[in-house]
Design an enzyme around this catalytic site. Structure first.
Site, mmCIF file in Angstrom:
data_model
loop_
_atom_site.group_PDB
_atom_site.id
_atom_site.type_symbol
_atom_site.label_atom_id
_atom_site.label_comp_id
_atom_site.label_asym_id
_atom_site.label_seq_id
_atom_site.Cartn_x
_atom_site.Cartn_y
_atom_site.Cartn_z
ATOM 1 N N CYS A 47 -75.799 23.329 -1.199
ATOM 2 C CA CYS A 47 -75.372 24.658 -0.727
ATOM 3 C C CYS A 47 -75.873 25.754 -1.654
ATOM 4 C CB CYS A 47 -73.857 24.728 -0.649
ATOM 5 S SG CYS A 47 -73.118 23.485 0.422
ATOM 6 N N ARG A 48 -75.830 25.500 -2.940
ATOM 7 C CA ARG A 48 -76.310 26.488 -3.905
ATOM 8 C C ARG A 48 -77.801 26.736 -3.719
ATOM 9 N NH1 ARG A 48 -73.289 24.694 -9.570
ATOM 10 N NH2 ARG A 48 -71.195 25.440 -9.004
#
Length: 201
Positions: A47-48
């Site tokens: 996600c990052r």
């Protein structure tokens, strides 16, 4: 996805990470188009990386008067996410996860979460994140999936509701620009090559 679903999700309240104020989700596209990245977790390495990639579009989105927003399903890990500067847009938390439910973003279970996380797509993105020096952790809700929602100004038009099937699924940057009718190109990260056992850059 119909505009009716967007009207339904528009009334859900989300919390502004910066101010602590709660606002209806629909207020984020009330006056201009909006790209919303629904993260699985703030500590999720994939996600990052996805947030960091999408942030490359911020100058073009700003020039086109398009709002860039990230939404997480809980506050766990949000401070570290902000400190790491993984996302250039505004951040919100959907504390009830009602937006995730209404948009059809799946939840994994104990049987399918590990195979999903170990899929080829997920390993490709993890390799990209490692190459870019983006760390991750296992704090928070490991079972929630996410997606990407692109809504036209006023919520009249749903340009995209991308639902993750595996954690590594994401929308290509050029596709985001195309859907919004924004001209230009953007340099995405180099694509790793993965087989059944490993990935190389």
């Amino acid at each position: 996805m119909s505009a009716e679903i967007v009207k339904k999700v528009a009334v859900n309240l989300v919390k502004d990470v910066k101010t602590g104020q709660t606002v209806p989700l629909g207020s984020l596209w009330e006056s201009r188009a909006c790209v919303l990245l629904f993260l699985r977790r703030f500590g999720c390495q994939v996600c990052r990386w996805t947030a960091s990639e999408l942030s490359k579009l911020k100058p073009q989105l700003d020039a086109a008067n398009v709002n860039l927003v990230g939404v997480g399903p809980e506050e766990v890990g949000v401070d570290e996410f902000v400190q790491g500067k993984f996302f250039a847009g505004d951040l919100y938390v959907d504390e009830t996860k009602q937006c995730y439910k209404d948009l059809g973003y799946r939840r994994y279970n104990a049987l399918n979460v590990i195979p999903a996380a170990a899929s080829k797509k997920s390993r490709e993105v993890i390799s990209k994140a490692k190459a870019d020096g983006i760390p991750g952790n296992f704090k928070g809700d490991l079972l929630q999936a996410g997606g990407t929602l692109i809504v036209g100004a006023g919520g009249e038009q749903v340009l995209l509701n991308f639902v993750q099937d595996s954690p590594g699924d994401h929308v290509e940057l050029q596709e985001v620009l195309r859907l919004l009718g924004v001209e230009g190109t953007v340099q995405a990260s180099m694509q790793p090559k993965c087989d059944d056992t490993m990935c190389t850059m």
